[in-house]
Design a protein around this motif. Structure first.
Motif, PDB file in Angstrom:
ATOM      1  N   UNK A 257      -3.562   1.512 -13.186  1.00 45.24           N
ATOM      2  CA  UNK A 257      -4.167   0.413 -13.941  1.00 45.24           C
ATOM      3  C   UNK A 257      -3.336  -0.862 -13.806  1.00 45.24           C
ATOM      4  N   UNK A 258      -2.049  -0.707 -13.469  1.00 41.56           N
ATOM      5  CA  UNK A 258      -1.164  -1.879 -13.360  1.00 41.56           C
ATOM      6  C   UNK A 258      -1.638  -2.860 -12.287  1.00 41.56           C
ATOM      7  N   UNK A 259      -1.863  -2.421 -11.041  1.00 43.40           N
ATOM      8  CA  UNK A 259      -2.362  -3.391 -10.047  1.00 43.40           C
ATOM      9  C   UNK A 259      -3.752  -3.914 -10.383  1.00 43.40           C
ATOM     10  N   UNK A 260      -4.561  -3.087 -11.063  1.00 39.58           N
ATOM     11  CA  UNK A 260      -5.899  -3.536 -11.465  1.00 39.58           C
ATOM     12  C   UNK A 260      -5.797  -4.663 -12.489  1.00 39.58           C
ATOM     13  N   UNK A 261      -5.057  -4.421 -13.572  1.00 38.85           N
ATOM     14  CA  UNK A 261      -4.908  -5.432 -14.620  1.00 38.85           C
ATOM     15  C   UNK A 261      -4.203  -6.674 -14.083  1.00 38.85           C
TER      16      UNK A 261
ATOM     17  N   UNK B 281      -5.829   0.784  -3.068  1.00 37.23           N
ATOM     18  CA  UNK B 281      -5.929   0.444  -1.643  1.00 37.23           C
ATOM     19  C   UNK B 281      -6.818  -0.788  -1.464  1.00 37.23           C
ATOM     20  N   UNK B 282      -7.958  -0.801  -2.145  1.00 41.33           N
ATOM     21  CA  UNK B 282      -8.880  -1.938  -2.031  1.00 41.33           C
ATOM     22  C   UNK B 282      -8.273  -3.209  -2.623  1.00 41.33           C
ATOM     23  N   UNK B 283      -7.520  -3.053  -3.719  1.00 41.36           N
ATOM     24  CA  UNK B 283      -6.896  -4.219  -4.344  1.00 41.36           C
ATOM     25  C   UNK B 283      -5.851  -4.834  -3.416  1.00 41.36           C
ATOM     26  N   UNK B 284      -5.052  -3.980  -2.808  1.00 32.72           N
ATOM     27  CA  UNK B 284      -4.010  -4.470  -1.906  1.00 32.72           C
ATOM     28  C   UNK B 284      -4.634  -5.086  -0.662  1.00 32.72           C
TER      29      UNK B 284
ATOM     30  N   UNK C 273       0.831  -1.199   0.000  1.00 37.71           N
ATOM     31  CA  UNK C 273       0.000   0.000   0.000  1.00 37.71           C
ATOM     32  C   UNK C 273       0.870   1.256   0.000  1.00 37.71           C
ATOM     33  N   UNK C 274       1.893   1.270   0.831  1.00 37.40           N
ATOM     34  CA  UNK C 274       2.802   2.425   0.863  1.00 37.40           C
ATOM     35  C   UNK C 274       3.553   2.541  -0.459  1.00 37.40           C
ATOM     36  N   UNK C 275       3.987   1.411  -1.007  1.00 36.10           N
ATOM     37  CA  UNK C 275       4.699   1.405  -2.275  1.00 36.10           C
ATOM     38  C   UNK C 275       3.848   2.007  -3.394  1.00 36.10           C
ATOM     39  N   UNK C 276       2.526   1.733  -3.363  1.00 37.66           N
ATOM     40  CA  UNK C 276       1.645   2.230  -4.422  1.00 37.66           C
ATOM     41  C   UNK C 276       1.338   3.719  -4.307  1.00 37.66           C
ATOM     42  N   UNK C 277       2.084   4.416  -3.454  1.00 35.48           N
ATOM     43  CA  UNK C 277       1.993   5.875  -3.427  1.00 35.48           C
ATOM     44  C   UNK C 277       2.757   6.494  -4.598  1.00 35.48           C
ATOM     45  N   UNK C 278       3.604   5.682  -5.274  1.00 37.64           N
ATOM     46  CA  UNK C 278       4.460   6.278  -6.298  1.00 37.64           C
ATOM     47  C   UNK C 278       3.714   6.921  -7.466  1.00 37.64           C
TER      48      UNK C 278
END
Length: 296
Positions: A246-250, A134-137, A97-102
């Motif tokens: 879109x990367x974590x979504x896909x 956030x929801x995906x993680x 989650x913290x990483x996906x702040x980028x």
């Protein structure tokens, strides 16, 4: 036209990154730094082939300024190094989650660039996409930030800062050709090999594991970096930052498709938020597209 091409290649890059989780799962028992060594070795070969196609000599890599090499190696090797440290020193959910702040940081940092203006829909769209990520993680798990994992959280934040900084700084290095990424990949493969020999035991992968590692090098952990470099230098960095969610979504949808994960209501809501966020942040381009349709 060049900006549109840059945005398109950025979207292709993001699509390649979405395969990261799948091929990482299939890479099986290969240790992290050994996996990086293999992947970036393949990525280096892509760059060398690019040099040959452009009829450039390998020695041209030595003409790239040391500043560019420092930025490139810190971005590529540094990000992956601290990502592994984060996962090792903190729960994966919180670290990711913290990483996906980028992507959000890319959008925010882009305001510091000359001739770049940050508008309300860029921020709103990115925040919506961040909520989706956030929801995906999180999925159906719990989220608890414990002070005993402060070191791991710090490493994850460094990840986000390194990759967002590398991406934004790359936007200013338009005088550095994309084939310079070849040198970044070679050095990253070298440092990964040193880290592997220093901290891990040599592992002989199976044919399928090796295939997955090679696919990582051709795509998400290799070939994608060349496309991302071109996209950053030619596309709209604010749009690219928002679309990055879109990367974590896909990635999640691919895992659902192959049966590794299951579709849930949480994932469905995350899909809506990320797509909505990407559309909102791309508001200006949607207007252009609409005008083109009506003029036609």
């Amino acid at each position: 036209m060049q900006q549109t091409k840059g945005n398109l290649l950025g979207l292709i890059t993001i699509s390649l990154w979405s395969c990261l989780a799948l091929f990482t799962v299939y890479s099986g028992e290969i240790p992290p730094f050994e996996l990086l060594t293999i992947s970036f070795f393949v990525a280096s070969l892509i760059g060398i082939a690019m040099l040959k196609k452009q009829k450039r000599a390998f020695k041209e890599l030595f003409k790239i300024p040391l500043k560019a090499y420092f930025i490139g190696v810190v971005g590529l090797f540094g990000y992956h190094l601290f990502y592994f440290l984060a996962i090792k020193n903190a729960p994966a959910v919180e670290a990711n989650l913290i990483n996906y702040l980028w992507p959000l940081l890319i959008v925010l940092f882009s305001a510091l660039l000359p001739n770049e203006k940050l508008k309300w829909f860029h921020i709103l769209g990115t925040l919506l996409a961040l909520c989706g990520a956030f929801l995906l993680v999180l999925k159906d798990g719990s989220l608890q930030f414990d002070t005993k994992y402060a070191l791991g959280y710090s490493f994850a934040l460094i990840c986000a800062l390194l990759w967002s900084s590398y991406s934004v700084i790359s936007k200013t290095l338009t005088h550095i050709p994309t084939f310079a990424v070849t040198g970044f990949c070679i050095l990253t493969a070298f440092f990964s090999a040193i880290a592997h020999l220093s901290f891990e035991q040599i592992y002989i992968p199976t044919f399928f594991e090796l295939f997955a590692a090679i696919m990582l090098g051709l795509g998400p952990v290799g070939g994608a970096f060349y496309l991302w470099d071109f996209a950053l230098k030619n596309g709209d960095i604010k749009i690219l930052g928002s679309l990055a969610y879109l990367a974590p979504l896909l990635s999640t949808l691919i895992l659902v498709f192959v049966g590794i994960s299951k579709m849930t209501i949480t994932i469905a809501i995350a899909c809506v938020l990320i797509v909505l966020g990407s559309l909102v942040s791309s508001k200006q381009y949607l207007k252009i597209f609409k005008n083109l349709i009506f003029k036609a």
